[in-house]
Write an enzyme that holds these catalytic residues in place. Structure first.
Site, PDB file in Angstrom:
ATOM      1  CG  ASP A 194      -4.782   2.208  -2.770  1.00 51.08           C
ATOM      2  OD1 ASP A 194      -3.564   2.037  -2.631  1.00 51.08           O
ATOM      3  OD2 ASP A 194      -5.473   2.779  -1.904  1.00 51.08           O
ATOM      4  CG  ASP A 231      -1.835   1.161   1.306  1.00 46.41           C
ATOM      5  OD1 ASP A 231      -1.974   1.876   0.296  1.00 46.41           O
ATOM      6  OD2 ASP A 231      -2.438   1.366   2.379  1.00 46.41           O
ATOM      7  CD  GLU A 286      -5.163   6.629   0.108  1.00 47.07           C
ATOM      8  OE1 GLU A 286      -6.168   5.900   0.179  1.00 47.07           O
ATOM      9  OE2 GLU A 286      -4.134   6.411   0.803  1.00 47.07           O
TER      10      GLU A 286
END
Length: 743
Positions: A450, A383, A421
């Site tokens: 993502d 991530d 983000e």
């Protein structure tokens, strides 16, 4: 005489023949041939080009992308983040494999950081303030990555600074019901609550606590929720497996809104008006700090009081007690407090989106947007860098085709590498606020990748129902990693499927009903048809709520390449799938958007609503008939439009007809927007896919209003139920009206 006549006839015939030939070829030559643009306008997606694209997507290139992206931690606005900005620009401006144009978009955004000179501390202190126990401040290193000086201390972004101490209590997941139950057991005023991740949002664990007088909150990841109960780093957790080691701490943004907090509904440019910081809502009102489960184990197993309910019990080999409040009399911590010393601070800093574009050849004013955020909490291999590594490979292959002159899409493709983000979807939200009108009028769809790969078992996709078919088409053409003669589609349907009245057994496509990633502003604020694509794990083999190293210092290239996707073949499958969908949306003569599939989802939501609510509503003389009629009308006009599309030879129709139909399909989700439907929910305007706290698979506004009214019994709350029924009915009926030719 005869000779002259014959010669005359022959000459005349020759002249006539020549005249005919001249006339024939002259007419053919002088008649206007079809203009060159006709072929371009009527051209459909090229299947051979899609096959070529997929064949050129290289798993080893994706691996090297990830290695490069994760060399240093790259939290938003840090030097490491700027390195990734420069990497994206370099790749997208490459003369051989880059895009038509790439640039950076700058925003001045409100962020929260820990103080490196004054690390946050959590201690157990005696009545005389003697420190009896100190919670670990940094995660235990198992690899050089964890020793990088830029690894940020675990902290709760937007959690306020403060110094507080009190008796410890265990509050399960920090849900409203948890604190309500706990408050019936003891006086919570002046206590510190320890909660586990899950069940409620990060910020909510503190927001829910404050009204009961709780003065601080700890949050940890329970091994039952992430590690299938495993706790030992000797042989069970990382570096021996994918499971979270005991000192691992999930960082995160502890806020409930998305976008920059100081500039609501405005792009956060340097001179933009900013609200006073005291007017910010949706952030913790009391200090809060995340810790690892090795420390949570020490604290929870020493708590006094009665045993907590069975559903509150976790993975530790002790009974989870409420806490007296405080610790057991037999504990070394008897009569001691837990103390929080939090030094977080807020700062307005420059954050960058990196934007790139491939211009369309026929409809350059129609955009297909593909996005992924760039910033991470630490190294962020999964991530978000798994998604960024996929995006870089996708743009390399498509960019090379453009540079070589072998392909240019029908519509323009915009690529967004979003910044900040992790602090609340800031980069993508600010982009939608800055270009609100342009994006609303011109955007066909948004594709979000993502976390490209959570694990390597199966595809997972969520999106508007209207795009499930194009996702299915793409996945049928992509080979499932590690499985001979099996498509991603066939593998997916084994793990997650449903029965559709129209299609039979198909893979389950989720809904984008929350704000889990950068699709949020596109779905909820702009009403743009969107999807989110990833590869994930077999949920029958683990109870992990997400991949275990999520938001920790262990989410590194070593972790990803060893335990998540060795060989990067699942990354490759996601790149092929997402790229296939992207090319179809950008190149198809008719947009691959199916409104009848949308009708099916509306019917499912309606059936659930009728079963759950109709009897009670009828008793209160609130009719569901307008909603039923609206859904029925939507089904009918969607079927009519689909029939017209199937029976039309669109390649030979006027381009204006194709454009008209495409606009109807493109703007369908915009018709479900109502800016007044959810005044309490920031930037939520889509009445079908807004977030809901009711936990029911039906229309979110109606579900939440009904749950509230059922609990309170107030006439005013039942009026809100009626209001949401009207909002829904008119939105669905209005959407149906956009699918007919003329009013």
């Amino acid at each position: 005489m005869m000779k002259q006549v014959l010669i005359g006839i022959l000459c005349g015939g020759g002249v006539l023949t020549i005249g005919i030939l001249i006339g024939h070829y002259g007419i053919a030559k002088s008649s206007n041939p079809a203009p060159s643009w006709v072929n371009d306008v009527t051209k459909d997606v090229d299947e051979s080009l899609i096959q070529r694209f997929m064949s050129e997507v290289d798993n080893m290139q994706i691996q090297e992308n990830l290695r490069e992206l994760t060399r240093v931690p790259h939290m938003a606005t840090t030097p490491g983040d700027e390195q990734t900005v420069q990497l994206m620009l370099k790749r997208w401006q490459d003369p051989e494999t880059g895009l038509d144009e790439a640039w950076r978009e700058e925003y001045m955004v409100y962020l929260s950081f820990p103080d490196a000179k004054n690390p946050n501390k959590v201690t157990v202190v005696s009545p005389s303030d003697t420190v009896l126990y100190t919670v670990r401040e940094k995660e235990k290193p198992y690899h050089p990555d964890q020793e990088d000086p830029e690894v940020v201390q675990p902290y709760a972004a937007y959690g306020p600074a403060g110094h507080t101490k009190g008796k410890l209590v265990y509050a399960n997941q920090g849900k409203p019901s948890d604190y309500q139950h706990l408050n019936e057991t003891m006086d919570l005023r002046g206590t510190i609550a320890i909660t586990r991740y899950g069940g409620a949002g990060r910020a909510a664990k503190a927001i829910n606590a404050a009204p009961y007088g709780v003065i601080g909150v700890l949050v940890y990841t329970d091994p039952l929720d992430i590690n299938d109960g495993l706790m030992s780093d000797i042989n069970e957790t990382y570096p021996h497996s994918w499971y979270l080691p005991p000192s691992g701490v999930e960082r995160g943004s502890f806020n409930t809104h998305f976008g920059d907090m100081l500039t609501p509904y405005l792009a956060a440019k340097e001179e933009t008006y900013r609200i006073p910081t005291e007017d910010i809502t949706g952030i913790p009102p009391i200090p809060i700090q995340p810790i690892g489960f090795e420390d949570a184990y020490i604290l929870i197993c020493e708590l006094d009081g009665a045993a907590a309910p069975s559903q509150w019990q976790g993975g530790f080999n002790c009974t989870y007690n409420y806490g007296g409040p405080g610790f057991k009399h037999t504990s070394a911590f008897n009569n001691s407090d837990v103390k929080l010393d939090i030094f977080n601070f807020e700062e307005v800093k420059n954050s960058s989106n990196v934007m790139g574009i491939i211009r369309g050849s026929v409809e350059p004013d129609r955009y297909v947007i593909y996005g992924n955020h760039r910033d991470s909490w630490v190294h962020g291999a999964i991530d978000p860098s798994s998604g960024t590594s996929v995006m870089l490979e996708l743009t390399r292959v498509l960019g090379k085709m453009v540079k070589q002159g072998t392909w240019r899409p029908r519509r323009s493709i915009i690529f967004g590498s979003w910044g900040a983000e992790e602090f609340g979807l800031i980069g993508s939200a600010e982009y939608t606020e800055q270009y609100f009108t342009m994006l609303s009028e011109r955007t066909v769809a948004y594709i979000n990748v993502d976390i490209a790969v959570f694990a390597n078992a199966t595809l997972r996709a969520s999106g508007m129902p209207s795009v499930q078919d194009v996702i299915f088409t793409a996945t049928k053409q992509v080979d499932a990693p590690g499985l001979d003669s099996t498509s991603v589609y066939d593998n997916w349907i084994r793990f997650a499927n449903r029965t559709s009245p129209a299609h039979g057994v198909i893979p389950s496509v989720g809904y984008l009903s929350g704000a889990g990633s950068d699709y949020a502003a596109f779905v909820h604020y702009l009403g743009i048809t969107s999807m989110d694509i990833s590869y994930t794990y077999d949920r029958t083999k683990t109870n992990a709520r997400i991949y275990p190293a999520y938001h920790t210092a262990y989410d590194t290239f070593n972790y990803a390449s060893t335990f998540i996707d060795p060989g990067f073949v699942s990354h490759q499958a996601v790149a092929r799938t997402a790229g296939n969908v992207l090319v179809r949306l950008a190149d198809s003569l008719l947009l691959p958007i199916n409104c009848s599939d949308y009708a099916e989802s509306l019917e499912d939501y309606l059936n659930t609503a009728v079963n759950l609510y109709q009897t009670q509503l009828q008793a209160r003389k609130i009719s569901m008939e307008p909603l039923k009629q609206a859904v029925t009308r939507f089904r009918n006009v969607a079927g009519h439009l689909d029939h017209m599309i199937r029976t039309s030879d669109l390649a030979n129709e006027t381009p204006l007809k194709v454009r008209r139909i495409n606009d109807q399909l493109m703007l369908l989700d915009r018709a479900f927007l109502n800016p007044l439907a959810f005044p309490e929910k920031y930037a939520y305007r889509h009445v079908i896919w807004a977030s809901s706290s009711a936990g029911k698979a039906t229309f979110p506004g109606l579900a939440d209003a009904y749950a509230r009214a059922e609990t309170s019994g107030l006439d005013s709350d039942w009026n809100k139920v009626h209001y949401h029924l009207s909002v829904l009915s008119q939105a669905i009926d209005g959407a149906a009206s956009t699918l007919v030719d003329v009013i």
